[in-house]
Design a protein around this motif. Sequence first.
Motif, PDB file in Angstrom:
ATOM      1  N   LEU A 163       1.980   1.778  -3.556  1.00 24.79           N
ATOM      2  CA  LEU A 163       1.134   2.245  -4.242  1.00 24.79           C
ATOM      3  C   LEU A 163       0.706   3.793  -4.081  1.00 24.79           C
ATOM      4  N   TRP A 164       0.786   4.154  -2.751  1.00 26.90           N
ATOM      5  CA  TRP A 164       0.747   5.745  -2.711  1.00 26.90           C
ATOM      6  C   TRP A 164       1.752   6.351  -3.245  1.00 26.90           C
ATOM      7  N   SER A 204       3.279  -2.067  -9.426  1.00 24.20           N
ATOM      8  CA  SER A 204       2.590  -1.100  -8.372  1.00 24.20           C
ATOM      9  C   SER A 204       2.183  -0.061  -9.040  1.00 24.20           C
ATOM     10  N   THR A 205       3.001   0.813  -9.898  1.00 26.36           N
ATOM     11  CA  THR A 205       2.672   1.779 -10.921  1.00 26.36           C
ATOM     12  C   THR A 205       1.509   1.425 -11.738  1.00 26.36           C
ATOM     13  N   LYS A 230      -1.012  -0.525 -11.075  1.00 32.08           N
ATOM     14  CA  LYS A 230      -2.288  -0.607 -10.391  1.00 32.08           C
ATOM     15  C   LYS A 230      -2.624   0.750 -10.102  1.00 32.08           C
ATOM     16  N   ALA A 231      -1.526   1.566  -9.498  1.00 35.60           N
ATOM     17  CA  ALA A 231      -1.690   3.159  -9.280  1.00 35.60           C
ATOM     18  C   ALA A 231      -2.379   3.918 -10.535  1.00 35.60           C
ATOM     19  N   GLU A 234       3.607   5.673  -5.960  1.00 33.80           N
ATOM     20  CA  GLU A 234       3.542   5.854  -7.326  1.00 33.80           C
ATOM     21  C   GLU A 234       2.226   6.659  -7.767  1.00 33.80           C
ATOM     22  N   ILE A 235       1.156   6.828  -7.039  1.00 31.48           N
ATOM     23  CA  ILE A 235       0.210   7.640  -7.279  1.00 31.48           C
ATOM     24  C   ILE A 235       0.651   9.114  -7.051  1.00 31.48           C
ATOM     25  N   SER A 271       0.840  -1.086  -0.053  1.00 32.11           N
ATOM     26  CA  SER A 271       0.045  -0.099   0.038  1.00 32.11           C
ATOM     27  C   SER A 271       0.934   1.168  -0.216  1.00 32.11           C
TER      28      SER A 271
END
Length: 600
Positions: free
Chosen positions: A135-136, A440-441, A443-444, A138-139, A132
Amino acid sequence: MSFTYVHYSAPSSLPSDYALLSRYAAAHDLNSDTLDEQDEQMPSDGPSTHPDDDVLNTNAVAIPGRHNLARRSSFPTIYVTPFNPTTTGPLPDKSGYRSGPTKPTENTPLLGPLVPRIEEEVDGADNSEHASSMLWEEIRILGKYTLPVFGTHLLEYSLVIASVISIGHLSTTALAASTLGSMTASVSGFSIIQGFTSTLDTMLPGAWTSSQPQLVGLWAQRMTVVMAVTLIPIVCIWMGSESILLFLKQDPEVAHLAAVYLKYSIAGLPAYAFNAISRRYFQSQGLFTVPTRVILCVAPINALLNYLLVWGPEPFRLGFIGAPIATAISFNLISLASVVYGVFYVPKTAWHPISRRCFTSLGVLVQLGLAGVGQTASEWWSWELVGLAASLLGPVSLATQSVLLVSASTTFQAPFALSVATSVRVGNLLGERNGIRAASTTKAALLIGIAISLLWSAMFMIFRTKWAYIFNDDAEVVTLVASILPIVSLFQVFDGLSAVSGGILRAMGKQFTGALLNLSAYYVIGIPFGIWLAFKRDMGLHGLWVGLTISLIYASAVGVWICFKTDWEREVKKVQDRLEVDQETSVKVKRNDVEAAHAH
């Protein structure tokens, strides 16, 4: 200007957008005195006798044992403070030359050893942190990359919106005619120009980083020659457009006004082609703010011209023809400003003196240009085919289609900008052998895409009964737009997901997969189904948009499935294998070129 120009020109604009986020960020902050000193110190190999010397040199890379001139800073430092750029390969020493080995390393980016990467603080960390948190991170990074591209595209599209709004309030017939004229211009002119000039996205950046940067100017001159010849049949088609439109069973009044629109638009056609070339000329050198600054200055002038020439006081008011004249004037102003900027404010490093060489190697541009036209025009034409089908439903449906398409195209700029940012980020991570963070990028990016799309969907649903008044006051158009906007709201979600997944596929080098996906979605599923609903089931324009939505549901579902099923470690290995092959090939080609030059 075509209403679909920005929305559906992704293939041709993507390389320039990659450069916007990555290439200029690696500029070295060198002053002009230092560069002049470097030019004097730069050893000359002499001219190559190889028959394809220009082509080979555009793909040149740094070779061990051979000096390579460090280019001037391509962007002021203050504009790139959010980025922490690095370049692969050796950095210049105090003399300005590159030295040392250039073998690809774990930091080598996807697009090759001389294309810079954008380094982030999180890139040096291990991948043991919580999913998680990654993920944040990469967002946040994708948000930072997306904003500048979105701003540029939205600014460009304002030129289109000003024309639509100014004509839309004249009458429904005028709006329908301008829509038909724009669709014809897009199919027969703008898509072809963009397809041909997209070749420069391949030729110019390589020329700029080679030992002969003046080839940038030479290839731009050659493309100008190709475009001059290409414009001749386009002008002939536009001049005889009324008979063509009548043959296609268009409403006589609408066909006549559309032909008038096209005839006055011819005044801006050469400038449009020149702008497509000059934009790439500047961007290949890292001067990405030049086109943006020019458009920023011209956009308010374009809005003022649309008002004066369409609605202004009597001495200026021309009515319907004022809009194409305003657009043509704006295109020419952009060309003039680009020339002035290039002559007086840009060093002549990339310029090649005009000579007979601009008439050589044209076959290379034509061959690559035709492939570019096939890639670009196929998607453009699918949407123009929908517009043509809408025109057969009558002026009200065609005017409504104009409102809906301009609206959808405007909101599309956000997910498309996100797709560009995602392509850059995933490509760099694959080059760094960081498959875990690339996943992960992905998914973001998909999460951000859904959030953006839901925002636009909510906006359309909330303002659906008032939305059409932005463009037109006709009660029938307002009612029809309001009834179709719920479908467009659903369309937004899958349009955004399709755009983002397409950017991820491009980062993995799966352009052919993306092309097949789009072709099957539009030509096999969406358009045939929409036409069947519109004409066989009497659903009219509603049926066409249902078909489009179905096509994007299919495209986004398959695209997202491919992204989630991707073996990212395998993708990392593919990138590394590709880099090793490219490096070996480039070294051999350059060595042969050097030997030929010494022999001469």
